[in-house]
Scaffold this motif. Structure first.
Motif: not given
Length: 223
Positions: A75-99
């Protein structure tokens, strides 16, 4: 033996789709990315449960780290609405699942982590899954990663009690920051955008997540 493919589909059908997540690209990414690859082997059977899963134990200087609940992350990712042209920062990425999920949705992903063990795991796992547009960097989580910015989307992959204005300062005009903001035992998912150098936010839904290092309020003294 756990059938992880079946567990992954059950997670998406039973936790994600039923929580008003309708973005087909996001759903496809969560069906593809193996969550079990991002948790300790002993925890693999827990990877698809509706709970935060421990991925690093607490130490004398840092709290335990967790893989966020699938529904909350989706739900967080859907609310952020990333697109193919976007640059994204994942803070607290852990082992990388959300990234890894973001790598299927965005053009460029920066994954910021300060736990050395999790950092090395992310650098190993992400390329093996084809997430070649993810750059994993080391640094204090609350500082963000200004040198690689600015970003169209910032996802804080865990709970926070505060959202530093300097993070909103790393967003593009019109950029979005999403996080679970804790107030005591309660939490709200929020969407923030930069307004005159400060974070202006609105509530999205009830949510909770363990607080990440560097995002706790300073203790106050009561006389």
């Amino acid at each position: 033996m756990v059938d992880f493919e079946q567990a992954r589909r059950a997670m998406v059908d039973g936790q994600v789709r039923t929580s008003d997540v309708t973005d087909l690209g996001l759903i496809a990414a969560m069906l593809e990315i193996p969550r079990e690859a991002f948790v300790p082997q002993a925890q693999a059977a827990l990877a698809y449960l509706d709970r935060d899963v421990v991925i690093a134990d607490a130490t004398a200087t840092a709290p335990a780290r967790y893989l966020m609940k699938p529904m909350v992350l989706a739900r967080l990712i859907q609310a952020a609405d990333p697109s193919a042209r976007d640059s994204v920062l994942v803070i607290g990425a852990g082992a990388g699942y959300a990234a890894a999920v973001m790598s299927r949705l965005a053009g460029k992903v920066v994954a910021l982590e300060e736990n050395e063990s999790l950092l090395q795991q992310a650098r190993s796992v992400l390329p093996s899954l084809g997430s070649h547009n993810v750059t994993v960097i080391h640094g204090p989580l609350a500082d963000g990663a200004p040198a690689a910015g600015p970003y169209d989307v910032i996802l804080i992959d865990g709970g926070v009690e505060i959202v530093p204005d300097l993070l909103c300062g790393q967003l593009t005009s019109g950029g979005r920051l999403v996080a679970v903001v804790r107030s005591g035992p309660l939490g709200k998912a929020k969407l923030f955008q930069p307004v005159n150098g400060k974070c202006s936010g609105r509530e999205l839904f009830d949510a909770n997540a363990p607080v990440l290092p560097g995002f706790s309020l300073a203790p106050t003294f009561v006389f």
